[in-house]
Design an enzyme around this catalytic site. Structure first.
Site, short mmCIF file in Angstrom:
data_model
loop_
_atom_site.label_atom_id
_atom_site.label_comp_id
_atom_site.label_asym_id
_atom_site.label_seq_id
_atom_site.Cartn_x
_atom_site.Cartn_y
_atom_site.Cartn_z
N GLU A 40 0.78 -1.17 0.04
CA GLU A 40 0.06 0.06 -0.10
C GLU A 40 1.09 1.31 -0.15
O GLU A 40 1.57 1.62 1.05
CB GLU A 40 -0.95 -0.02 1.20
CG GLU A 40 -1.90 1.14 1.50
CD GLU A 40 -2.39 1.32 2.66
OE1 GLU A 40 -2.86 0.16 3.25
OE2 GLU A 40 -2.90 2.13 3.14
N ARG A 44 0.28 10.30 0.65
CA ARG A 44 0.80 11.34 1.76
C ARG A 44 1.97 12.22 1.22
O ARG A 44 2.46 12.92 1.78
CB ARG A 44 1.10 10.68 2.97
CG ARG A 44 0.13 10.17 3.60
CD ARG A 44 0.52 9.54 5.00
NE ARG A 44 -0.49 8.47 5.27
CZ ARG A 44 -0.36 7.62 6.38
NH1 ARG A 44 0.56 7.75 7.07
NH2 ARG A 44 -1.21 6.61 6.41
N LYS A 128 -11.11 -1.75 6.76
CA LYS A 128 -9.82 -1.30 7.42
C LYS A 128 -10.56 -0.94 8.87
O LYS A 128 -11.33 0.11 8.86
CB LYS A 128 -9.03 -0.46 6.73
CG LYS A 128 -8.32 0.38 7.70
CD LYS A 128 -7.11 1.40 6.63
CE LYS A 128 -6.23 2.18 7.46
NZ LYS A 128 -5.25 3.01 6.53
C1 3PG Z 1 -1.09 4.54 8.78
O1 3PG Z 1 -2.03 5.10 7.99
O2 3PG Z 1 -0.20 5.29 9.03
C2 3PG Z 1 -1.15 3.32 9.08
O3 3PG Z 1 -2.18 3.03 10.14
C3 3PG Z 1 0.18 2.61 9.82
O4 3PG Z 1 0.23 2.71 11.21
P1 3PG Z 1 1.46 1.96 11.86
O5 3PG Z 1 2.44 3.12 11.52
O6 3PG Z 1 0.97 2.00 13.34
O7 3PG Z 1 1.73 0.88 11.43
#
Ligand code: 3PG
Length: 211
Positions: A40, A44, A128
């Site tokens: 994924e 961002r 999710k």
């Molecule tokens: C995110 O979108 O940043 C995810 O939820 C990842 O979270 P994590 O860094 O706690 O794995």
């Protein structure tokens, strides 16, 4: 396009943030070598779309998806670049409609009964749970599964090697997502070997739960 079976086989979706699209191909190869072919790539960073394009074009052993898709335009950009699945931090009808028109699965973020009902109304049942640990982790999954037995969850947010087995042992959990094997320091250092090692460790842990 990927389906639930592909996710059910891997059960772990690395969530990556790429500042430089030049890192996308070696990163995807490193993850796939460790047994994590689904990736994924989050919208961002400005490098997201190009990163997806490069993975889709140059790494046949990986499957690129897009994360942090928060509007229909991003959904289109992602699929145009070759994304085979979309993930959102929340549920938005315009993103669900775009995913449906584009013919790709969408895994929207939910954390409450109301959000789950909205996603179900849009025809989505693989959701999710976000941010998983913050909203109650495994306990939240168990509580939400009672009224919504048709939902399969992909908890993301706070998942790590230490709690992975707790999540994956739940029947309502299809897979988990997380960044713990693709930390930004590792990507900045281009430490692909370490990323493969962390991916392999995650896969080994998942196999302990369900071989
Ligand atoms: C995110 O979108 O940043 C995810 O939820 C990842 O979270 P994590 O860094 O706690 O794995």
């Amino acid at each position: 396009m990927i389906d639930k079976d592909a996710i059910a086989r891997t059960r772990i979706i690395p969530v990556v943030m790429l500042q430089d699209a030049a890192d996308a191909v070696p990163l995807a190869r490193a993850l796939a070598a460790g047994g994590l072919p689904l990736i994924e790539v989050t919208f961002r960073t400005a490098a997201a779309q190009e990163s997806i394009r490069r993975i889709a074009g140059e790494v046949p052993e990986a499957v690129a998806g897009a994360g942090t898709v928060i509007n229909a335009a991003q959904a289109r950009q992602a699929v145009d670049a070759g994304a085979q699945f979309l993930v959102s931090p929340g549920f938005l009808p315009e993103v669900a409609s775009a995913a449906s028109e584009l013919g790709v699965p969408l895994y929207p973020g939910v954390a409450t009964g109301t959000e789950i009902m909205q996603a179900l109304a849009a025809g989505l049942t693989t959701l999710k749970l976000f941010p998983a640990e913050t909203v109650g982790g495994v306990k939240a999954v168990k509580a939400l599964s009672a009224p919504f037995p048709q939902v399969q969850f992909i908890p993301t947010g706070g998942v790590s090697l230490s709690n992975l087995a707790d999540y994956l042992s739940q029947p309502a959990i299809l897979a988990v997502g997380g960044t713990w094997m693709v930390g930004k320091e590792l990507i900045a250092a281009k430490d692909w070997a370490k990323i493969t090692e962390l991916a392999s460790a995650a896969v080994a842990k998942a196999k302990e739960v369900r071989p």
